[in-house]
Design a protein around this motif. Structure first.
Motif, mmCIF file in Angstrom:
data_model
loop_
_atom_site.group_PDB
_atom_site.id
_atom_site.type_symbol
_atom_site.label_atom_id
_atom_site.label_comp_id
_atom_site.label_asym_id
_atom_site.label_seq_id
_atom_site.Cartn_x
_atom_site.Cartn_y
_atom_site.Cartn_z
ATOM 1 N N SER A 2 0.842 -1.198 0.000
ATOM 2 C CA SER A 2 0.000 0.000 0.000
ATOM 3 C C SER A 2 0.877 1.249 0.000
ATOM 4 O O SER A 2 2.061 1.186 0.329
ATOM 5 N N PRO A 3 0.319 2.405 -0.333
ATOM 6 C CA PRO A 3 1.104 3.647 -0.364
ATOM 7 C C PRO A 3 1.680 4.023 1.004
ATOM 8 O O PRO A 3 2.615 4.792 1.091
ATOM 9 N N VAL A 4 1.134 3.470 2.085
ATOM 10 C CA VAL A 4 1.592 3.825 3.420
ATOM 11 C C VAL A 4 2.832 3.021 3.806
ATOM 12 O O VAL A 4 3.642 3.466 4.603
ATOM 13 N N ASP A 5 2.984 1.845 3.242
ATOM 14 C CA ASP A 5 4.132 1.002 3.567
ATOM 15 C C ASP A 5 5.380 1.539 2.872
ATOM 16 O O ASP A 5 5.475 1.538 1.656
ATOM 17 N N LEU A 6 6.340 2.007 3.666
ATOM 18 C CA LEU A 6 7.572 2.552 3.109
ATOM 19 C C LEU A 6 8.705 1.552 3.282
ATOM 20 O O LEU A 6 8.753 0.817 4.270
ATOM 21 N N THR A 7 9.591 1.583 2.337
ATOM 22 C CA THR A 7 10.775 0.748 2.486
ATOM 23 C C THR A 7 11.710 1.396 3.499
ATOM 24 O O THR A 7 11.527 2.554 3.883
ATOM 25 N N ARG A 8 12.705 0.640 3.923
ATOM 26 C CA ARG A 8 13.670 1.162 4.898
ATOM 27 C C ARG A 8 14.395 2.383 4.339
ATOM 28 O O ARG A 8 14.608 3.374 5.045
ATOM 29 N N VAL A 9 14.750 2.334 3.066
ATOM 30 C CA VAL A 9 15.452 3.457 2.429
ATOM 31 C C VAL A 9 14.552 4.691 2.398
ATOM 32 O O VAL A 9 15.004 5.807 2.685
ATOM 33 N N GLN A 10 13.284 4.494 2.072
ATOM 34 C CA GLN A 10 12.352 5.627 2.032
ATOM 35 C C GLN A 10 12.167 6.224 3.422
ATOM 36 O O GLN A 10 12.107 7.446 3.570
ATOM 37 N N ARG A 11 12.059 5.360 4.441
ATOM 38 C CA ARG A 11 11.918 5.866 5.813
ATOM 39 C C ARG A 11 13.134 6.667 6.239
ATOM 40 O O ARG A 11 13.013 7.724 6.862
#
Length: 51
Positions: A2-11
């Motif tokens: 989903s759009p809310v789930d961010l990858t570690r790099v994005q976080r």
């Protein structure tokens, strides 16, 4: 994903951006005081020399 789930790099990138913005926000009151002092100086100069 989903759009809310961010990858570690994005976080991590998002956290770095938030930290940069937080540092900028801490400088804003200083810049505000400098701006007010500048405006006060302009008013004083106008009152003293042009009235």
């Amino acid at each position: 994903m989903s759009p809310v789930d961010l990858t570690r790099v994005q976080r991590e990138e998002l956290q770095r951006e938030l930290d940069r913005n937080r540092r900028w926000e801490l400088r804003l009151p200083i810049y505000g005081v400098i701006a007010l002092l500048f405006i006060a100086a302009v008013v004083v100069v106008r009152l003293v020399f042009f009235s």
